[in-house]
Design an enzyme around this catalytic site. Structure first.
Site, PDB file in Angstrom:
ATOM      1  N   TYR A   1      -1.906  -0.398  10.212  1.00 26.69           N
ATOM      2  CA  TYR A   1      -2.029  -1.075   8.681  1.00 26.69           C
ATOM      3  C   TYR A   1      -0.816  -0.514   7.875  1.00 26.69           C
ATOM      4  CZ  TYR A   1      -3.737  -1.455   4.004  1.00 26.69           C
ATOM      5  OH  TYR A   1      -4.197  -1.575   2.404  1.00 26.69           O
TER       6      TYR A   1
ATOM      7  N   SER B   1       0.854  -1.212  -0.090  1.00 27.27           N
ATOM      8  CA  SER B   1      -0.018  -0.161  -0.122  1.00 27.27           C
ATOM      9  C   SER B   1       1.081   1.213   0.034  1.00 27.27           C
ATOM     10  CB  SER B   1      -0.827  -0.062   1.354  1.00 27.27           C
ATOM     11  OG  SER B   1      -1.508   1.323   1.488  1.00 27.27           O
TER      12      SER B   1
END
Ligand code: NAD
Length: 260
Positions: free
Chosen positions: A157, A144
């Site tokens: 995350y 990501s």
């Protein structure tokens, strides 16, 4: 440009039941791969695999939780028995828990790391052991752009994605002598069920596109969300012969949001 090296190759794709993983499975199946579609959501996986087959692709579904290393080892053995040697691995399974660090419960931190980092380790290790014997293969991990840009409420995350990205690049170094390439694709905000559930029912994707000073987001310079297909096409390039000299690379597919 037509991509080569994908046709008739067995491609194991995790997180294949929906979102980016499903788009990767469809793109690789469309290029002639024999797809082993892996997910923990059995019902959705059945629907997705049926759709891939209806579109003329070759795919088989396997229900596994990537956190379970013994189940992952058994899965990889079974896929090779049923479909043949795995030539392509795409790690797309992932979870997102958002929240400020001071409010983040232990179980959300643990799940984030056990899926996003632990799952990538489990599946990559099991597949790499077999690819090494054959001295060929291509691995892509979907990380990501949050791995490279600090954002409010994304600490667990983002840290787990940084771990998976750097793990994959280290694996690429270890496997380079065997001719096996390992790369990372780092998407920005992509229109999938994960993004929709982060925004909630009231949420408007324009907040993400336009940015939010409170969340330290500059927005997306290309002024649109990615489609799952945009990410899948980058993955397909990296596993193809056309990327034959590309390894340990981290390809951002984020409309410029990370500003690099
Ligand atoms: P999604 O939630 O729509 O799909 C993720 C899939 O992974 C689901 O089918 C889920 O069942 C599966 N999965 C989750 N945990 C699993 C486990 N333990 N074992 C097996 N399968 C499991 O998410 P998405 O948006 O399609 O994201 C795909 C990947 O891309 C993820 O790794 C995510 O972190 C990453 N990503 C997404 C975005 C975005 O904006 N959507 C941005 C950057 C990175």
């Amino acid at each position: 440009m037509e991509l080569t090296g994908i046709e008739s190759t067995v491609a194991l794709v995790t997180g294949a039941a929906q979102g980016i993983g499903a788009a990767v499975a469809a793109t690789l199946a469309g290029a002639g791969a024999h797809v082993a579609a892996v997910d923990r959501n059995a019902d959705r996986l059945t629907t997705t695999v049926a759709k891939l087959e209806a579109e003329g692709g070759t795919a088989r579904g396997y229900t596994v939780d990537v956190r379970d290393s013994a189940a992952v080892d058994a899965l990889v053995r079974r896929v090779e028995d049923e479909l043949g040697p795995i030539g392509i691995l795409v790690n797309a399974a992932g979870v997102l828990h958002t929240g400020r660090v001071v409010e983040l419960p232990d179980r959300q931190w643990d799940e984030t790391f056990s899926v996003n980092a632990g799952g990538v380790f489990n599946v990559s290790r099991a597949v790499a052991r077999r690819m090494i014997d054959r001295r060929r293969g291509a691995v892509v991990t979907v990380a990501s752009n949050a791995a490279g840009v600090p954002r409010v409420e994304m600490a667990a995350y983002a840290a787990s994605k940084a771990a998976s990205a750097q793990f994959t690049r280290c694996l690429g170094l270890e496997l380079s002598g065997y001719g096996i390439r390992c790369n990372v694709v780092s998407p920005g905000s992509t229109d999938t069920p994960m993004l929709r559930s982060m925004l909630g029912e009231e949420g408007d994707p324009r907040q993400v596109v336009e940015g939010s000073p409170a969340a330290y987001r500059v927005g997306i310079p290309l002024r649109k969300l990615a489609r799952p297909r945009d990410v899948a096409e980058a993955v397909a390039y990296l596993v193809s012969d056309q990327a034959g000299h590309v390894t340990m690379h981290d390809l951002y597919v984020d409309g410029g949001a990370a500003l690099h």
